[in-house]
Write a protein that holds these residues in place. Structure first.
Motif, PDB file in Angstrom:
ATOM      1  N   TYR A 127       0.829  -1.205   0.000  1.00 16.77           N
ATOM      2  CA  TYR A 127       0.000   0.000   0.000  1.00 16.77           C
ATOM      3  C   TYR A 127       0.864   1.255   0.000  1.00 16.77           C
ATOM      4  CZ  TYR A 127      -3.015   3.778   1.457  1.00 16.77           C
ATOM      5  OH  TYR A 127      -3.658   4.989   1.519  1.00 16.77           O
ATOM      6  N   TYR A 128       1.909   1.260   0.806  1.00 12.06           N
ATOM      7  CA  TYR A 128       2.787   2.435   0.826  1.00 12.06           C
ATOM      8  C   TYR A 128       3.535   2.588  -0.493  1.00 12.06           C
ATOM      9  CZ  TYR A 128       2.104   4.773   5.228  1.00 12.06           C
ATOM     10  OH  TYR A 128       1.563   5.543   6.223  1.00 12.06           O
ATOM     11  N   GLY A 129       3.789   1.480  -1.199  1.00 12.24           N
ATOM     12  CA  GLY A 129       4.338   1.590  -2.540  1.00 12.24           C
ATOM     13  C   GLY A 129       3.400   2.346  -3.462  1.00 12.24           C
ATOM     14  N   LEU A 130       2.106   2.020  -3.386  1.00  8.41           N
ATOM     15  CA  LEU A 130       1.102   2.733  -4.180  1.00  8.41           C
ATOM     16  C   LEU A 130       0.992   4.187  -3.747  1.00  8.41           C
ATOM     17  CD1 LEU A 130      -1.169   2.676  -6.291  1.00  8.41           C
ATOM     18  CD2 LEU A 130      -2.723   1.903  -4.492  1.00  8.41           C
ATOM     19  N   LYS A 131       1.053   4.423  -2.451  1.00  8.93           N
ATOM     20  CA  LYS A 131       0.966   5.791  -1.909  1.00  8.93           C
ATOM     21  C   LYS A 131       2.118   6.652  -2.424  1.00  8.93           C
ATOM     22  CE  LYS A 131       0.319   8.167   2.547  1.00  8.93           C
ATOM     23  NZ  LYS A 131       1.242   9.282   2.273  1.00  8.93           N
ATOM     24  N   ILE A 132       3.308   6.076  -2.519  1.00  7.75           N
ATOM     25  CA  ILE A 132       4.452   6.829  -3.040  1.00  7.75           C
ATOM     26  C   ILE A 132       4.210   7.242  -4.486  1.00  7.75           C
ATOM     27  CG2 ILE A 132       6.872   6.576  -3.745  1.00  7.75           C
ATOM     28  CD1 ILE A 132       7.246   4.856  -1.182  1.00  7.75           C
ATOM     29  N   ILE A 133       3.673   6.330  -5.305  1.00  7.11           N
ATOM     30  CA  ILE A 133       3.367   6.661  -6.704  1.00  7.11           C
ATOM     31  C   ILE A 133       2.391   7.830  -6.776  1.00  7.11           C
ATOM     32  CG2 ILE A 133       2.233   5.784  -8.785  1.00  7.11           C
ATOM     33  CD1 ILE A 133       3.393   3.013  -8.090  1.00  7.11           C
ATOM     34  N   LYS A 134       1.363   7.807  -5.919  1.00  7.02           N
ATOM     35  CA  LYS A 134       0.381   8.892  -5.906  1.00  7.02           C
ATOM     36  C   LYS A 134       0.999  10.185  -5.380  1.00  7.02           C
ATOM     37  CE  LYS A 134      -4.138  10.224  -4.039  1.00  7.02           C
ATOM     38  NZ  LYS A 134      -3.646  11.457  -3.380  1.00  7.02           N
ATOM     39  N   ASP A 135       1.765  10.081  -4.296  1.00  7.47           N
ATOM     40  CA  ASP A 135       2.383  11.283  -3.724  1.00  7.47           C
ATOM     41  C   ASP A 135       3.281  11.991  -4.727  1.00  7.47           C
ATOM     42  OD1 ASP A 135       1.129  10.726  -1.328  1.00  7.47           O
ATOM     43  OD2 ASP A 135       2.935   9.984  -0.315  1.00  7.47           O
ATOM     44  N   LEU A 136       3.976  11.210  -5.553  1.00  9.32           N
ATOM     45  CA  LEU A 136       4.888  11.787  -6.544  1.00  9.32           C
ATOM     46  C   LEU A 136       4.173  12.221  -7.816  1.00  9.32           C
ATOM     47  CD1 LEU A 136       7.956   9.359  -6.202  1.00  9.32           C
ATOM     48  CD2 LEU A 136       7.605  11.579  -5.107  1.00  9.32           C
ATOM     49  N   GLY A 137       2.894  11.898  -7.929  1.00  4.06           N
ATOM     50  CA  GLY A 137       2.126  12.282  -9.115  1.00  4.06           C
ATOM     51  C   GLY A 137       2.637  11.648 -10.392  1.00  4.06           C
ATOM     52  N   LEU A 138       3.091  10.409 -10.304  1.00  4.67           N
ATOM     53  CA  LEU A 138       3.681   9.752 -11.472  1.00  4.67           C
ATOM     54  C   LEU A 138       2.610   9.405 -12.500  1.00  4.67           C
ATOM     55  CD1 LEU A 138       6.182   7.385  -9.635  1.00  4.67           C
ATOM     56  CD2 LEU A 138       6.629   9.624 -10.653  1.00  4.67           C
ATOM     57  N   PRO A 139       2.861   9.673 -13.776  1.00  5.07           N
ATOM     58  CA  PRO A 139       1.856   9.376 -14.813  1.00  5.07           C
ATOM     59  C   PRO A 139       1.746   7.880 -15.068  1.00  5.07           C
ATOM     60  CG  PRO A 139       3.892  10.156 -15.812  1.00  5.07           C
ATOM     61  CD  PRO A 139       4.084  10.290 -14.334  1.00  5.07           C
ATOM     62  N   LEU A 140       0.520   7.400 -15.231  1.00  9.81           N
ATOM     63  CA  LEU A 140       0.256   5.989 -15.487  1.00  9.81           C
ATOM     64  C   LEU A 140      -0.583   5.842 -16.756  1.00  9.81           C
ATOM     65  CD1 LEU A 140      -0.742   4.746 -11.902  1.00  9.81           C
ATOM     66  CD2 LEU A 140       1.540   4.794 -12.929  1.00  9.81           C
ATOM     67  N   SER A 141      -0.417   4.710 -17.436  1.00  7.76           N
ATOM     68  CA  SER A 141      -1.264   4.389 -18.592  1.00  7.76           C
ATOM     69  C   SER A 141      -2.275   3.303 -18.257  1.00  7.76           C
ATOM     70  CB  SER A 141      -0.396   3.936 -19.768  1.00  7.76           C
ATOM     71  OG  SER A 141       0.254   2.712 -19.453  1.00  7.76           O
ATOM     72  N   LYS A 142      -2.174   2.763 -17.030  1.00  9.47           N
ATOM     73  CA  LYS A 142      -3.090   1.719 -16.584  1.00  9.47           C
ATOM     74  C   LYS A 142      -3.621   2.081 -15.207  1.00  9.47           C
ATOM     75  CE  LYS A 142      -0.417  -1.905 -18.957  1.00  9.47           C
ATOM     76  NZ  LYS A 142       0.684  -1.024 -19.429  1.00  9.47           N
ATOM     77  N   LYS A 143      -4.771   1.521 -14.883  1.00  7.42           N
ATOM     78  CA  LYS A 143      -5.302   1.678 -13.533  1.00  7.42           C
ATOM     79  C   LYS A 143      -4.629   0.671 -12.612  1.00  7.42           C
ATOM     80  CE  LYS A 143      -9.761   2.157 -12.783  1.00  7.42           C
ATOM     81  NZ  LYS A 143     -11.215   1.830 -12.659  1.00  7.42           N
TER      82      LYS A 143
END
Length: 470
Positions: A127-143
């Motif tokens: 979960y914290y791995g996912l939180k880091i991606i969100k916190d950094l605002g990293l662009p994704l092409s998939k959900k």
């Protein structure tokens, strides 16, 4: 863009640890007698599920609770969905703990509590791995859909219900096993040997109880016996003390007139690796097998003694091995006998089987060996067939690459006997959070997770989810 995933985890490790502690304080054992429409597996799994989903709400994710069976935390958009599957339920704590299993304790770089390694600790790392991606605002092409279950340790009814109401992700992993990767899982089926309740004989078996779940090696076993000759009681006690001295168990022998109560203490373990535990029930039955029980009690004791240390189904004549998936294993997990009770007396036999055999073949083989007019062999209606994702699948290749980049160690495929949510998807695997050489305390007393492994796993999960969904 270069991201220092380890530093991102380091900046959040105190918050991660506090969130994990709060989650571990929730006793999320399944309680069938407390099930309601609103709490389908009892109040504990419901509370832990809601608590985990509340973290997602707090951190600004899109969150959905699917009727307290399961739920998910979403981030990103795209035509494909990466699924990450964790679970909040735990096996019963059982006996033998040095600390309160639901009050986490940090000692010598480890966090001790039921669920610390299976599966609240790894779920929190992911979960914290996912939180880091969100916190950094990293662009994704998939959900990315983080699915949280609450019945993984019992019957997976949570996922049955969840997938009746929600679409399955396209591919994904479960942080509920080992690194480098688990891309194959043996089949999983439980057979029950059912007995009557008659107990005529020179000695009388009043009751025999052992085990908490079919997927746990029972660490304690208790039997109550009526012995008609008090001289025999003295001999029995001497025999028992010699038996305990000879074997890797502890035990107590208490008598009152002609009533005897015997307790054996072995060592619990995960049912997928029965050879790593000490089955208290089969040791107790082996001792009692020398005495003169009659009818159904005799069949029960004889059967329990017969399967003693039959970890690979050799005595039951169902042994099987596959070159890639390895050997079949068998765990005798639940034992119940009550004198004069005609329904419910049974022994559970949980098989983890590789490709090349089937649940029906196992049932047929077991029935041929131990099935009699007085012993019925029943197959549980939930059978999970062997599961495998090829090593050259892009999912497997990517996850191995992430592991190698973070550890400097070569990754390789692996097949296990344990069953994880990874098998829910055709392209689903298990990925961490335990590193090679770890001490396996899952389903045991004094369960723990190394804090360094927890934080290292979080960095790997962040990088893996980003590479798979960017």
């Amino acid at each position: 863009m270069t991201i220092n995933w380890q530093k991102e985890v380091e900046d959040r490790k105190e918050a991660l640890l506090e969130d994990l502690k709060d989650l571990l304080r929730i006793n999320s054992e399944r309680e069938d007698d407390k099930m309601t429409a609103d709490a389908p597996f009892g109040p504990g799994p419901k509370a832990a599920l809601k608590h985990m989903l509340a973290y997602g709400e707090r951190d600004g994710f899109a969150v959905k609770n699917v009727d307290n069976y399961a739920g998910h935390i979403d981030y990103g958009e795209g035509d494909e969905t990466l699924g990450v599957f964790g679970h909040m339920d735990v096996v019963p704590a059982g006996d033998g703990w040095d600390t309160d299993p639901y009050e986490p304790v940090i000692k010598d770089g480890k966090i001790y509590a039921r669920g610390s390694s299976d599966d609240k600790g790894p779920t929190m790392a992911a979960y914290y791995g996912l939180k880091i991606i969100k916190d950094l605002g990293l662009p994704l092409s998939k959900k990315i859909r983080f699915v949280i279950g609450s019945d993984e340790e019992s019957g997976w009814a949570d996922m049955d219900y969840y997938f009746q109401h929600e679409e399955a992700p396209d591919f994904g992993f479960s942080p509920d096993a080992e690194f480098p990767i688990i891309n194959g899982e043996k089949g999983n089926v439980t057979l029950y040997a059912e007995f009557g309740g008659s107990s005529e004989g020179e000695d009388e078996l009043v009751s025999f109880h052992s085990g908490l779940r079919v997927n746990m090696v029972p660490g304690t076993a208790e039997a109550a016996i009526l012995v008609k000759d008090t001289v025999t009681i003295a001999e029995m006690k001497e025999h028992f003390e010699a038996f305990v001295e000879k074997h890797p168990i502890e035990g107590t022998f208490v008598s009152d007139e002609n009533a005897v109560a015997i307790t054996v203490i072995g060592k619990g373990a995960h049912g997928a690796s029965p050879q790593s535990g000490i089955n208290a029930a089969t040791f107790l039955a082996t001792f009692l097998n020398d005495y003169s029980f009659g009818s159904a009690a005799k069949e029960f004791i004889h059967t329990a003694a017969f399967i003693h240390e039959d970890f690979y189904g050799e005595k039951l004549d169902v042994a099987h091995e596959d070159e890639k998936m390895g050997r079949l294993t068998m765990n005798a997990g639940l034992f119940k006998f009550e004198k004069d009770v005609q329904d419910g007396n049974m022994i559970s036999l949980n098989f983890r089987y590789p490709k090349g055999t089937t649940a029906d073949q196992l049932e047929e083989g077991v029935r041929a060996v131990i099935g009699t007019a007085g012993v019925k062999i029943i197959q549980d209606d939930r059978n999970q067939e062997p599961h495998y994702v090829p090593v050259d699948d892009p999912l497997v290749a990517t996850l191995l690459s992430v592991y190698e980049d973070h550890t400097g160690e070569k990754g390789a495929e692996k097949v296990i006997g344990g069953g994880t949510y990874g098998r829910l998807l055709k392209r689903g695997v298990a990925y961490g959070a335990m590193f090679p050489g770890y001490t396996d305390t899952m389903h045991q007393a004094n369960e723990f997770m190394e804090l360094d492994d927890l934080f290292r796993a979080a960095a790997i999960y962040a990088d893996a989810m980003y590479r798979l969904a960017k």
